[in-house]
Design an enzyme around this catalytic site. Structure first.
Site, mmCIF file in Angstrom:
data_model
loop_
_atom_site.group_PDB
_atom_site.id
_atom_site.type_symbol
_atom_site.label_atom_id
_atom_site.label_comp_id
_atom_site.label_asym_id
_atom_site.label_seq_id
_atom_site.Cartn_x
_atom_site.Cartn_y
_atom_site.Cartn_z
ATOM 1 N N HIS A 102 0.830 -1.214 0.000
ATOM 2 C CA HIS A 102 0.000 0.000 0.000
ATOM 3 C C HIS A 102 0.864 1.264 0.000
ATOM 4 C CE1 HIS A 102 1.027 0.878 4.164
ATOM 5 N NE2 HIS A 102 0.943 -0.428 4.386
ATOM 6 N N GLU A 206 -1.944 -7.112 7.678
ATOM 7 C CA GLU A 206 -0.622 -6.934 8.276
ATOM 8 C C GLU A 206 -0.507 -7.765 9.553
ATOM 9 O OE1 GLU A 206 2.248 -6.708 7.933
ATOM 10 O OE2 GLU A 206 2.951 -4.639 7.862
#
Ligand SMILES: *[C@@H]1O[C@H](CO)[C@@H](O)[C@H](O)[C@H]1NC(C)=O
Ligand SMILES: *[C@@H]1O[C@H](CO)[C@@H](O)[C@H](O)[C@H]1NC(C)=O
Length: 294
Positions: A102, A206
């Site tokens: 990202h 994550e």
């Protein structure tokens, strides 16, 4: 979450899976010598995929046409032919993976602003301060610009290099990845048979820490903001994994990273797959495939 200073990194490589029987263990390996990323002489701190054709090496493949052929004039066209050629061998499956991190999120900017010790000990466990929210962080202006640069790059590769775009797309359920994937791919002139319809997968998130940036939003909220995305089966309404003051050990993260890869490889036979995730999670996915240089 890794305290990484790399704001946007993308690794692309081919990976093999021995999936002779879906009941058996799937073993992953990287095919080296196709992308510069796996060469010991590539410095990850200075490597820039935007200026190096995603790191694709100029080379010949055993499947190259023997006489000039306009259908195979670019390296990407020849790579695509090479993958098909490799996949004629049935016991091993060859897939090109685009692993996209990202763009910069508000949690990244806040860590830089407060400094890592104050961030880790105090601010990261709050949802934000009076002016900025970093729980399930959105992209900063800078993060949006980073994703737009990758979008432009894909557009030029499609038109000039005749690259084969991903045939399927997967993303972490965290907002910064959902949005990076959209900014990167949604406006591209993609083939009708492989449109940008990403699947949201819980285990691409994550590594989970007490930081509120690791807590995802509800399924309803994700659906409202990304109505074209599909959810994997069993995706829960509320985040089932994030708990205040609990951290996921990295050995556990590696186990679920392997599980998500097995799930993708068992249900999807695409030659080219895009995954939008996080620096720590991409590291974990790669640990299952490949011994990263120390
Ligand atoms: C690869 O080939 C392209 C096109 O011929 C060229 O522009 C580029 O500089 C070459 N890259 C490397 C690393 O040799
Ligand atoms: C809140 O944190 C951000 C950094 O993420 C900072 O730029 C901003 O100045 C802070 N707001 C206040 C009121 O301190």
């Amino acid at each position: 979450m890794l305290a990484s200073t790399v704001l946007y990194g993308l690794l692309a490589f081919a990976s093999t899976a021995c999936a002779a029987s879906p009941k058996k263990q799937i073993k992953y390996e990287v095919v080296t010598g196709v992308f510069a990323q796996d060469s010991p002489s590539t410095d990850p701190n200075t490597f820039n995929f935007l200026t190096t054709n995603f790191g694709l090496l100029n080379r010949t493949y055993p499947s190259d046409p023997t006489s000039p052929d306009s259908k195979y004039s670019t390296q990407w066209q020849r790579l695509n032919k090479y993958i098909k050629y490799l996949n004629k061998e049935k016991k091993t499956r060859y897939t090109l993976l685009f692993l996209g991190r990202h763009g910069e999120g508000f949690h990244n900017a806040a860590e830089s602003y407060f400094g890592t010790p104050a961030w880790n000990c105090y601010w990261s466990e709050r949802d934000g301060n009076s002016t900025t929210t970093w729980a399930d962080a959105k992209l900063t202006e800078n993060g949006i610009v980073q994703a737009q640069a990758v979008n432009k790059f894909w557009a030029s590769l499609l038109s000039e290099q005749k690259i084969t775009p991903p045939q399927s797309y997967y993303t972490s359920p965290l907002y910064r990845c959902l949005d990076t994937a959209r900014l990167t791919f949604a406006s591209l002139p993609l083939p009708k048979k492989s449109p940008f319809v990403p699947t949201v997968k819980e285990f691409l998130r994550e590594g989970i820490s007490a930081h509120t940036c690791d807590r995802r939003s509800s399924k309803t909220y994700i659906h409202q903001n990304f109505p074209d995305y599909v959810f994997e089966k069993g995706f829960a309404e509320q985040d089932p994994y994030w708990k205040a003051l609990m951290a996921e050990p990295s050995a556990d993260q590696d186990i679920r990273s392997k599980a998500v890869l097995d799930d993708i490889f068992t249900h999807d036979d695409a030659d080219v797959i895009s995954i939008t995730s996080h620096s720590g999670e991409i590291g974990s996915l790669l640990r299952g495939m490949y011994t990263l240089p120390a």
